[in-house]
Design a protein around this motif. Structure first.
Motif, short mmCIF file in Angstrom:
data_model
loop_
_atom_site.label_atom_id
_atom_site.label_comp_id
_atom_site.label_asym_id
_atom_site.label_seq_id
_atom_site.Cartn_x
_atom_site.Cartn_y
_atom_site.Cartn_z
N SER A 133 0.86 -1.19 -0.04
CA SER A 133 0.02 -0.12 -0.17
C SER A 133 1.03 1.11 -0.02
O SER A 133 2.11 1.25 0.63
CB SER A 133 -1.09 0.12 1.30
OG SER A 133 -0.38 0.24 2.43
N LYS A 134 0.51 2.25 -0.64
CA LYS A 134 1.00 3.67 -0.64
C LYS A 134 1.25 4.19 0.85
O LYS A 134 2.38 4.50 1.06
CB LYS A 134 0.25 4.52 -1.26
CG LYS A 134 1.02 5.92 -1.72
CD LYS A 134 0.08 6.83 -2.38
CE LYS A 134 0.91 8.41 -2.85
NZ LYS A 134 0.21 9.14 -3.49
N THR A 135 0.50 4.00 1.69
CA THR A 135 0.39 4.47 2.96
C THR A 135 1.54 3.73 3.64
O THR A 135 2.14 4.32 4.37
CB THR A 135 -1.09 4.16 3.68
OG1 THR A 135 -2.17 4.89 2.66
CG2 THR A 135 -0.96 4.81 5.07
N GLN A 136 1.43 2.47 3.60
CA GLN A 136 2.54 1.74 4.35
C GLN A 136 3.93 2.02 3.84
O GLN A 136 4.75 2.06 4.53
CB GLN A 136 2.27 0.13 4.20
CG GLN A 136 3.37 -0.56 4.96
CD GLN A 136 3.50 -0.62 6.15
OE1 GLN A 136 4.54 -1.38 6.80
NE2 GLN A 136 2.47 0.09 6.99
N TRP A 137 4.02 2.26 2.49
CA TRP A 137 5.32 2.57 2.09
C TRP A 137 5.77 4.03 2.50
O TRP A 137 7.00 3.90 2.93
CB TRP A 137 5.29 2.64 0.46
CG TRP A 137 6.47 3.19 -0.19
CD1 TRP A 137 6.64 4.22 -1.18
CD2 TRP A 137 7.74 2.37 -0.34
NE1 TRP A 137 8.01 4.24 -1.63
CE2 TRP A 137 8.55 3.05 -1.09
CE3 TRP A 137 8.19 1.20 0.28
CZ2 TRP A 137 9.99 2.76 -1.30
CZ3 TRP A 137 9.56 0.79 -0.11
CH2 TRP A 137 10.33 1.51 -0.61
N ASP A 171 -8.67 0.39 -2.08
CA ASP A 171 -9.19 -1.11 -1.95
C ASP A 171 -9.83 -1.78 -3.17
O ASP A 171 -10.53 -0.78 -3.86
CB ASP A 171 -10.36 -1.09 -0.65
CG ASP A 171 -9.75 -0.78 0.65
OD1 ASP A 171 -8.54 -0.47 0.77
OD2 ASP A 171 -10.40 -0.80 1.71
N GLY A 172 -9.82 -2.93 -3.14
CA GLY A 172 -10.66 -3.36 -4.30
C GLY A 172 -9.59 -4.68 -5.07
O GLY A 172 -8.60 -5.14 -4.38
N VAL A 180 -7.84 -6.80 -2.06
CA VAL A 180 -7.00 -6.17 -1.10
C VAL A 180 -7.89 -5.09 -0.27
O VAL A 180 -8.60 -4.37 -0.77
CB VAL A 180 -5.60 -5.60 -1.49
CG1 VAL A 180 -4.74 -6.72 -2.26
CG2 VAL A 180 -5.79 -4.46 -2.49
N ARG A 181 -7.70 -4.77 0.99
CA ARG A 181 -8.24 -4.03 1.96
C ARG A 181 -7.23 -3.30 2.81
O ARG A 181 -6.37 -4.14 3.26
CB ARG A 181 -9.31 -4.98 2.75
CG ARG A 181 -10.71 -5.54 2.18
CD ARG A 181 -11.66 -4.70 1.79
NE ARG A 181 -12.85 -5.49 1.36
CZ ARG A 181 -13.53 -5.97 2.24
NH1 ARG A 181 -13.69 -5.97 3.25
NH2 ARG A 181 -14.66 -6.47 1.47
N VAL A 193 -5.91 -9.66 2.49
CA VAL A 193 -5.88 -10.22 1.08
C VAL A 193 -6.87 -11.05 1.08
O VAL A 193 -7.02 -12.16 2.00
CB VAL A 193 -4.52 -10.98 0.52
CG1 VAL A 193 -4.87 -11.26 -0.80
CG2 VAL A 193 -3.48 -9.95 0.58
N LEU A 194 -8.07 -10.74 0.26
CA LEU A 194 -9.10 -12.03 0.24
C LEU A 194 -9.01 -12.57 -0.93
O LEU A 194 -9.15 -11.87 -2.12
CB LEU A 194 -10.36 -10.92 0.25
CG LEU A 194 -10.89 -10.59 1.76
CD1 LEU A 194 -10.05 -9.70 2.41
CD2 LEU A 194 -12.42 -10.02 1.62
#
Length: 280
Positions: A133-137, A171-172, A180-181, A193-194
């Protein structure tokens, strides 16, 4: 579609850290601690094979970190990322995509390694696109004090510099059958991950719900940065999971790999536990 559990080894963690404010006499019945208050935990990843895609979700600690650091985690066991993939007939070069749930070292350390006999880093999965995720990066690049010791430049910067890192902003559906969520309680931008396979959905919850015991709303790990956020996120997600019959896949539970859920008078609880392979 084929979905496999990938064992990358085991470690030990402090029971109080894994189960937060829950008293030891309660969690020790489920996860017995040794004389140092340490419980055995798994380092479990997942491989999804769907058509031409071979998607690996997380990849363990790797073997780059110094013993002075990893000794705190008491790594043990015979399983490795390579041996687990090889048993299924796959090699590192066969992986097309790597999804990082987040970038703490025990989830992404296996993505890079030192070339034999050198200190030169190389990508373990040379043909793969890597996703986070961009946020985690952004959090990885500018970590807070608590998380700084879990982020290592040698785990991720070679991937970024090779142009092999893609950032997830929404998400999507990331791929067909793979959704991914983002969740923000354990760390910002953690990706659950779903995996949707015909009549069932398997949810790789990573450190959002690391063990079967953590299904209980109040069993929140001390590792989580924002426990009240975890509480809200978990309550909403578990409600959805019961309504849609999701199967939870646990990354760190050495005893229980998967479980179904049920609504009870005392809230949502695990119903049955089982191995992932029993579903296929």
């Amino acid at each position: 579609m084929q979905i496999y559990s990938i064992e990358t080894g085991n470690f030990k963690c402090d029971g109080g850290a894994m189960f937060g404010v829950v008293p030891k006499f309660m969690w020790n019945k489920k996860y017995p601690a040794d004389e140092n208050n340490l419980c055995d935990c798994a380092l479990r990843s997942m491989l999804v094979v769907d058509g031409d895609r071979r998607i690996l979700i997380d990849n363990g600690t790797g073997d780059k970190q110094a013993a002075s650091y990893t000794s705190h985690y008491h790594l043990w066991g015979d399983d490795t990322l390579q041996s687990s993939l090889n048993r299924l007939g796959f090699g590192f070069e066969d992986i097309t995509d790597v999804i990082f749930t987040h970038l703490h070292f025990d989830h992404c350390g296996g993505a890079t390694r030192y070339k034999t006999g050198t200190k030169e880093l190389e990508l373990v999965f040379p043909n793969a696109t890597h996703w986070v995720s961009k946020t985690q990066w952004e959090n990885y690049l500018n970590p807070n004090v608590r998380e700084g010791d879990s982020y290592f430049p040698e785990n991720m910067m070679p991937i970024f510099e090779a142009g092999k890192l893609n950032l997830v902003e929404e998400d999507g559906e990331l791929f067909r059958n793979v959704e991914v969520r983002q969740f923000n309680g354990h760390t910002t931008g953690l990706l659950a991950v779903l995996v949707h396979d015909e009549d069932k959905t398997i949810a790789f919850t990573a450190d959002f719900i690391p063990t079967l015991a953590n299904v209980n709303l109040k069993w929140i790990a001390a590792y989580d940065l924002f426990p009240t956020v975890v509480l809200r996120e978990k309550e909403a997600f578990l409600k959805e999971a019961v309504e849609k019959n999701y199967i939870l896949f646990f990354q760190h539970d050495i005893q229980y790999e998967c479980c179904s859920l049920e609504e009870t008078p005392r809230g949502i609880k695990p119903k049955e536990s089982f191995k992932l392979e029993s579903l296929f």
